[in-house]
Design an enzyme around this catalytic site. Structure first.
Site, PDB file in Angstrom:
ATOM      1  N   LYS A 173      58.298  62.032  65.670  1.00 13.92           N
ATOM      2  CA  LYS A 173      58.397  63.353  66.301  1.00 13.92           C
ATOM      3  C   LYS A 173      59.816  64.064  65.601  1.00 13.92           C
ATOM      4  O   LYS A 173      60.716  63.529  65.783  1.00 13.92           O
ATOM      5  CB  LYS A 173      58.407  63.739  67.813  1.00 13.92           C
TER       6      LYS A 173
HETATM    7  C1  5RP Z   1      63.635  67.132  73.323  1.00 15.94           C
HETATM    8  C2  5RP Z   1      62.194  67.087  73.377  1.00 15.94           C
HETATM    9  C3  5RP Z   1      61.688  68.098  73.990  1.00 15.94           C
HETATM   10  O1  5RP Z   1      61.256  68.271  75.397  1.00 15.94           O
HETATM   11  C4  5RP Z   1      60.330  68.726  73.033  1.00 15.94           C
HETATM   12  O2  5RP Z   1      60.813  68.356  71.724  1.00 15.94           O
HETATM   13  C5  5RP Z   1      60.812  70.059  73.163  1.00 15.94           C
HETATM   14  O3  5RP Z   1      59.578  70.562  72.422  1.00 15.94           O
HETATM   15  P1  5RP Z   1      60.008  72.070  71.830  1.00 15.94           P
HETATM   16  O4  5RP Z   1      60.655  72.274  70.825  1.00 15.94           O
HETATM   17  O5  5RP Z   1      58.335  72.284  71.006  1.00 15.94           O
HETATM   18  O6  5RP Z   1      59.961  72.876  72.992  1.00 15.94           O
HETATM   19  O7  5RP Z   1      61.586  66.035  73.118  1.00 15.94           O
HETATM   20  O8  5RP Z   1      64.272  65.929  73.568  1.00 15.94           O
END
Ligand code: 5RP
Length: 265
Positions: A173
């Site tokens: 991710k």
């Molecule tokens: C941070 C994370 C988040 O909780 C997640 O990535 C956030 O998602 P978004 O940016 O779409 O709100 O993994 O460590």
């Protein structure tokens, strides 16, 4: 891949198109009651039918998600610091693989803080979790590039993504950036994008569309869904881009129609 690993992996990245809409609602582990998630169940439960996977902490899972739910769970297993700490980027292991098995997780999410002061600690803990999770056929998703100080360009993101894949992540991710193709092409494993800070729905759908065009396997999106003025309409629109090849414009029209209560799907 062994059967168990394949089966869990397929519950995250759907085999019919190799894509996924992961709903990220793990923010509380360092942000507390994040805007939009104060009344967690009220916001998140209506989104479950449209999420391929739900990414969250064990506490949120136990307390807010009905065990009758059949949404596959990706458990956040790194953390240990809060937004109030200047060493926010120094996470360790917060949940064991045994606990993840007890909670029937199909995957684990772990942040590696490449380029941060404590990068080595986070990476060694990450590989420790991978060694154990692989023993039980559980894929680990690397969460890369969290942190305000990182320059999130293709050079940095491809470095962090490639490292994560070579160290054993089954999925990475990361954030969308210009020249995102480079990040995807140099990754040994599928790449999904986080949404990042809340932006207008139209822009978030454009970003999703561009990421998919650049080869992303989907999204692991949080704030741009649950902080939307209409989270259900937004997740349906994101799904349409990811799984139904909608353009950003078509998806935004779907969002508007759903918001007005005129949607068809
Ligand atoms: C941070 C994370 C988040 O909780 C997640 O990535 C956030 O998602 P978004 O940016 O779409 O709100 O993994 O460590």
């Amino acid at each position: 891949m062994d059967w168990g690993m394949k089966n869990r992996f397929n519950k995250i990245i759907r085999p019919k198109d190799g894509r996924t809409v992961m709903l990220a609602v793990d923010h509380g582990y360092f942000l507390g009651p994040t805007t939009g998630l104060e009344r967690f169940a009220d916001t998140v439960v209506p989104l479950l039918p449209y999420a391929d996977t739900l990414m969250l902490t064990r506490g949120a899972l136990r307390n807010y998600i009905p065990p009758e739910s059949d949404v596959p769970i990706v458990l956040r297993v790194s953390g240990g610091t809060s937004i109030l700490n200047k060493n926010l980027l120094h996470e360790g292991i917060i949940t064991s693989v045994e606990e993840a098995i007890r909670l029937n997780a199909v995957g684990l999410a772990f942040s590696i803080l490449v380029g941060a002061e404590f990068e080595r600690d986070t990476i060694l803990n990450f590989t420790k979790v991978i060694d154990e999770a692989e023993r039980y056929g559980i894929p680990v998703i690397a969460v890369t590039a969290v942190g305000r100080d990182m320059v999130k360009d293709a050079k940095y993101l491809s470095l962090a993504t490639r490292m994560a894949g070579e160290l054993g992540a089954r999925i990475v991710k990361t954030y969308f950036c210009e020249n995102f193709e480079r990040v995807v092409e140099t990754s040994p494993v599928p790449v999904v994008i986080a949404g990042g800070k809340k932006i207008p729905e139209k822009d978030a759908l454009e970003m999703t569309y561009n990421a998919i065009q650049a080869g992303a396997a989907g999204v692991d999106m949080g704030r741009n869904i649950f902080q939307s003025e209409n989270p259900v309409a937004m997740i349906k629109a994101v799904r349409a881009v990811v799984h139904e090849n909608y353009t950003a414009k078509e998806a935004y029209e779907l969002f508007l129609a759903e918001k007005k209560g005129e949607g068809k799907n």
